[in-house]
Design an enzyme around this catalytic site. Structure first.
Site, PDB file in Angstrom:
ATOM      1  N   ARG A 242       0.804  -0.955   0.086  1.00  0.00           N
ATOM      2  CA  ARG A 242       0.078  -0.014   0.104  1.00  0.00           C
ATOM      3  C   ARG A 242       0.867   1.215   0.046  1.00  0.00           C
ATOM      4  NH1 ARG A 242      -2.335  -3.645   3.488  1.00  0.00           N
ATOM      5  NH2 ARG A 242      -4.337  -4.350   2.698  1.00  0.00           N
ATOM      6  N   LYS A 269      -2.430  -2.075   7.471  1.00  0.00           N
ATOM      7  CA  LYS A 269      -3.924  -1.605   7.595  1.00  0.00           C
ATOM      8  C   LYS A 269      -4.750  -2.629   8.535  1.00  0.00           C
ATOM      9  CE  LYS A 269      -7.975  -1.120   4.735  1.00  0.00           C
ATOM     10  NZ  LYS A 269      -8.595  -1.120   3.482  1.00  0.00           N
ATOM     11  N   HIS A 332      -2.112   3.718  -5.918  1.00  0.00           N
ATOM     12  CA  HIS A 332      -2.683   2.408  -5.492  1.00  0.00           C
ATOM     13  C   HIS A 332      -2.731   1.576  -6.579  1.00  0.00           C
ATOM     14  CE1 HIS A 332      -4.939  -0.500  -3.103  1.00  0.00           C
ATOM     15  NE2 HIS A 332      -4.747   0.263  -2.125  1.00  0.00           N
ATOM     16  N   ARG A 335      -0.535  -1.961  -7.000  1.00  0.00           N
ATOM     17  CA  ARG A 335      -1.224  -3.236  -6.237  1.00  0.00           C
ATOM     18  C   ARG A 335      -2.104  -3.965  -7.368  1.00  0.00           C
ATOM     19  NH1 ARG A 335      -0.945  -4.084  -1.100  1.00  0.00           N
ATOM     20  NH2 ARG A 335      -3.166  -4.607  -0.608  1.00  0.00           N
ATOM     21  N   HIS A 358      -3.707  -8.856   2.335  1.00  0.00           N
ATOM     22  CA  HIS A 358      -5.298  -8.698   2.477  1.00  0.00           C
ATOM     23  C   HIS A 358      -5.666  -9.336   3.832  1.00  0.00           C
ATOM     24  CE1 HIS A 358      -6.172  -8.100  -1.982  1.00  0.00           C
ATOM     25  NE2 HIS A 358      -6.003  -6.946  -1.503  1.00  0.00           N
ATOM     26  N   TYR A 368       0.054 -15.614  13.028  1.00  0.00           N
ATOM     27  CA  TYR A 368       1.406 -16.053  12.547  1.00  0.00           C
ATOM     28  C   TYR A 368       1.389 -16.242  11.220  1.00  0.00           C
ATOM     29  CZ  TYR A 368       0.735 -17.864  17.409  1.00  0.00           C
ATOM     30  OH  TYR A 368       0.514 -17.941  18.642  1.00  0.00           O
TER      31      TYR A 368
END
Length: 395
Positions: A242, A269, A332, A335, A358, A368
């Site tokens: 991002r 995010k 952006h 991406r 995501h 993890y």
């Protein structure tokens, strides 16, 4: 003899308390201070008890008789009206402890801690600006659909449809939290699904035609400007993080030995640590950049101050100066560019989604999964950089 309104209005206090009976236990109690209080005497399980109905004229004679009749109905069912009233008052007191604002702030503290500080601040702003002023002081157990609509309708009236949608999501999540804690029986917001103005889907501008992508890469190589900015633009298509994660990158996050970029959870995010494998091409750019800003905190310090990174606008303006309009390319968009072409080349979708960082819906797994598919992703990221070189060098 039954009481009348005329009699009650004209009754005067005496030097000692007086009782004026209406029948079936109901009477008007008038102490020396002149108050006119409704009372009902009755027996329950062999004990004499007293029930209060309020003060005249706020409670009229008619209202007092209605209260008496309801109490007698409860007695007929074996229910002590005084104990029931006490229980209901206690429940109301408990409810007042759980107004929407208190529950929402608790939810924000518990649930939002997994997200970035920026996202936490945004959610709190929406709570304090749009929600608390209208329903914050109301007990969650007493909120109804119309209360929720009272928050959403003004936003929709101003055509702030996306804000209304976000606000509705917050309210629904707070309700779900309250249900889990036993403070609400159900999430009333679930009955409002589909009631908001349809969301207008907008896609961030990006390029996916390989010839145009190659031209974009060549334009970036030819761009003459602030060196850290040029490096950021070169790295953007290869790491496809991002924009905020890229421009605020810190040297302490770069592991040259293992060719990895470790972005801490606080900068992500979704509030989860993220690993970006660094290709040979990326490392070469970073080595050059280290000569410029390696003694500071940020890879891409602002041209005005080394204590701040470059801004999103700085990168976007560079694209515009290269001739890429708003509808053609955005920062952006790197991406989307990578996601589209990697999927078209048949790479495992799970590898791509993990590299895009995501959101992971399973909270335990999310703690993890930052290293999930790491060997596969390292190979994919090197092959991706090689492929971009091919597009750049294509005739």
């Amino acid at each position: 003899m039954s009481l009348t309104d005329t009699f009650i209005r004209n009754v005067k206090p005496a030097s000692s308390p007086r009782k004026y009976f209406d029948g079936e236990g109901l009477f008007l109690y008038v102490p020396p201070n002149g108050s006119k209080l409704w009372r009902m005497s009755y027996r329950f399980e062999g004990k004499s008890k007293l029930l209060s109905f309020g003060k005249y004229p706020a409670v009229s004679l008619r209202d007092a008789r209605s209260c008496r009749d309801k109490a007698k109905s409860l007695l007929a069912k074996g229910v002590d009206p005084a104990e029931l009233k006490k229980k209901q008052e206690q429940e109301r007191l408990e409810e007042s402890k759980y107004n929407f604002e208190l529950v929402a702030r608790e939810w924000h503290k518990v649930r939002m801690s997994a997200f970035s500080q920026k996202h936490q601040t945004t959610v709190l702003y929406r709570l304090e600006t749009y929600i608390f002023p209208l329903i914050g002081k109301k007990a969650v157990t007493r909120l109804e659909i119309n209360d929720v609509l009272a928050v959403l309708r003004p936003l929709e009236a101003k055509q702030h449809y996306e804000t209304a949608r976000r606000v509705f999501q917050i309210i629904s999540q707070v309700f779900r939290y309250a249900v889990v804690l036993g403070r609400m029986k159900s999430n009333i917001a679930s009955d409002l699904r589909g009631i908001l103005h349809p969301r207008k889907v907008t896609h961030r501008a990006t390029l996916t035609d390989t010839k145009k992508v190659g031209q974009l890469l060549r334009d970036i190589d030819r761009y003459e400007g602030y060196f850290p900015l040029v490096c950021a633009l070169k790295l953007a298509p290869m790491v496809f993080t991002r924009p905020t994660e890229l421009r605020a990158a810190e040297w302490s996050e770069i592991d040259f030995e293992n060719a990895e970029w470790h972005i801490p959870a606080k900068r992500m995010k979704m509030g989860e640590k993220h690993i970006v494998p660094l290709s040979r091409q990326v490392l070469e750019i970073l080595e050059d950049l280290r000569q410029f800003s390696g003694d500071g905190k940020y890879l891409f310090p602002s041209i005005r101050s080394s204590v701040r990174p470059i801004s999103d606008a700085t990168m976007l303006n560079a694209l515009r100066r290269m001739g890429y309009e708003k509808h053609e390319m955005s920062v952006h968009g790197f991406r989307s560019l990578a996601s589209t072409l990697l999927n078209e080349h048949g790479y495992n979708r799970d590898w791509i989604e993990r590299q895009l960082a995501h959101g992971e819906r399973n909270e335990v797994r999310a703690a993890y999964n930052y290293a999930e598919y790491l060997p596969e992703r390292k190979r994919m990221m090197q092959e991706w950089s090689d492929y971009l070189d091919e597009l750049r060098n294509a005739a």
